[in-house]
Design an enzyme around this catalytic site. Structure first.
Site, PDB file in Angstrom:
ATOM      1  N   THR A  17       0.856  -1.190   0.086  1.00  0.00           N
ATOM      2  CA  THR A  17      -0.217   0.005   0.056  1.00  0.00           C
ATOM      3  C   THR A  17       0.633   1.309  -0.082  1.00  0.00           C
ATOM      4  O   THR A  17       2.107   1.313   0.188  1.00  0.00           O
ATOM      5  CB  THR A  17      -0.830   0.095   1.279  1.00  0.00           C
ATOM      6  OG1 THR A  17      -0.089  -0.074   2.488  1.00  0.00           O
ATOM      7  CG2 THR A  17      -1.738  -1.146   1.503  1.00  0.00           C
ATOM      8  N   ASP A  18       0.329   2.337  -0.057  1.00  0.00           N
ATOM      9  CA  ASP A  18       0.965   3.923  -0.357  1.00  0.00           C
ATOM     10  C   ASP A  18       0.166   4.635   0.569  1.00  0.00           C
ATOM     11  O   ASP A  18      -1.080   4.298   1.226  1.00  0.00           O
ATOM     12  CB  ASP A  18       1.141   4.238  -1.404  1.00  0.00           C
ATOM     13  CG  ASP A  18      -0.035   4.687  -2.358  1.00  0.00           C
ATOM     14  OD1 ASP A  18      -0.986   5.030  -1.657  1.00  0.00           O
ATOM     15  OD2 ASP A  18      -0.025   4.546  -3.679  1.00  0.00           O
ATOM     16  N   ALA A  19       0.592   5.933   0.785  1.00  0.00           N
ATOM     17  CA  ALA A  19      -0.042   6.713   1.651  1.00  0.00           C
ATOM     18  C   ALA A  19      -1.276   7.221   1.388  1.00  0.00           C
ATOM     19  O   ALA A  19      -2.142   7.978   1.890  1.00  0.00           O
ATOM     20  CB  ALA A  19       1.081   8.094   2.008  1.00  0.00           C
ATOM     21  N   GLY A  20      -1.614   6.677   0.093  1.00  0.00           N
ATOM     22  CA  GLY A  20      -3.157   7.165  -0.400  1.00  0.00           C
ATOM     23  C   GLY A  20      -4.042   6.105   0.162  1.00  0.00           C
ATOM     24  O   GLY A  20      -5.379   6.245  -0.087  1.00  0.00           O
ATOM     25  N   GLY A  21      -3.465   5.215   0.949  1.00  0.00           N
ATOM     26  CA  GLY A  21      -4.328   4.028   1.534  1.00  0.00           C
ATOM     27  C   GLY A  21      -4.767   2.896   0.642  1.00  0.00           C
ATOM     28  O   GLY A  21      -5.448   2.044   1.097  1.00  0.00           O
TER      29      GLY A  21
END
Lengths: 142, 142, 142, 142
Positions: free
Chosen positions: A18-22
């Site tokens: 995952t990334d900081a965008g969820g």
């Protein structure tokens, strides 16, 4: 009964994906597609490391993907790898990622070329692999 | 003189980028393309974290890439991000990776959609960003 | 019979995990360790995404690892996650990666802190999780 | 004036580096540390690909890290690689990641072994590299 050409691999989504965008980072679906292709090829009796020892490698020639929905942390997705065509030196895969509801998250096409491991130049697919691919029946025909 | 629409980012290839085939793993070029798009957007005055705070996120809608040559460990490649079109809710990028000889390694197109960070639903691009994109001149026009 | 504290997760090594040295890139073992911890916690009834919704996150505080042997492409390794201690706000894990011969490839210790998802500040572990951890018996006791 | 042993590499944090917790995934700092070591070694005149051609590889033997603060999306961190000791077949690095305020985010020690590329067995460090390392002065002595 012949093996069917309807291979999929269940993959759990971890925090690493995952990334900081969820959501799952878009490059990571290419990892999933490659894992599914690898397991499909393995199911036909071919392991990548053994291939490399025989001076055979598989490299991606082109990809064409649509991202429709996002996979979420903790869910299990099914990643499909279906051979939809082949030539002497390449395979075309139709691939998709589905969630457990059967919704398509990502779909598209990947062309994989067979090359010499040492030089990177194209080479014909191993004949045993070609024969295995010819022996696959379409699921709809079974 | 207006900013030109000819942005590139030099990227060094590290061991983390390569695979046992001795070349850059095909998914990693998507990281490079995303870095170049991010730096291009930053050059226009927009940072991703600040956007997220404003409930704006950018997600990839589709990609279409050709892999022509492999990047090698230790080399520096130039990764281009050029806006070739836009709509109210998306941007089309033409992207490529070139080596230091100017040979194209990977090239293609990436469609990026603007979404609400919290819901993932499409939203219009920030008007300041649209204005900046309108203000870009083509390199050939300079 | 109580659940034992002897959890492991089998993980296949894919081309994405390897580097141009022909072995698994050293950072990737941290992904495997995190996957095993996640599955261990899941086996106790806790999912990370649900925790995040409850403003709970787990972050690594420190790691101490020895790399003894390299995992190879295509092999399946077993990744262990054993709780060897805990406090009000953290868990100590003893972790290792073994190949199919039972040889240890990587081993060490990971301290994981429980934090508030929004602020990143330490918080006490959920009491249900603490109770579950207390209920684990040592494998040698079973 | 001799080269100092105070090497650092500025690294931008991209979305690929972050996870759904909104911070940099803990394994990714190992990538940054490896990039900094690689650039430090390059600054002494040694490139990894050329080393591999000479049957030399560098593999991590052990790591010991503390995670103190999280790096955030879009920020630039400075990643240090300082040789604090060496043997005939290995180098000890002291490493840290600092943010732009000079706050330490991650710090620790990494032991890197020199091995034969083909067999993975230990070998002595190249004499030219040993000489370069001997010629480094401590920053405090300059």
């Amino acid at each position: 009964m012949p093996e069917t050409n309807d291979f999929f691999l269940p993959i759990r989504i971890y925090i690493e994906d995952t990334d900081a965008g969820g959501i799952v980072f878009y490059a990571n679906y290419l990892k999933y597609f490659e894992r599914a292709r690898t397991e499909f090829i393995r199911s036909l009796g071919f392991e990548l490391r053994a291939c490399m020892s025989d001076n055979i490698n598989f490299v991606v020639h082109s990809i064409d993907l649509k991202y429709l929905r996002s996979a979420k942390l903790d869910e299990v997705v099914n990643v499909y790898a279906k051979v939809e065509g082949k030539g002497r030196t390449f395979m075309f895969f139709e691939q998709k990622v589905e969630n457990e509801l059967g919704e398509i998250l990502v779909k598209g096409h990947v062309k994989v070329a067979c090359v010499h491991f040492d030089t990177g130049k194209p080479r014909v697919l191993p004949v045993e692999l070609l024969n295995k691919l010819d022996g696959l029946s379409e699921p709809s025909e079974v």
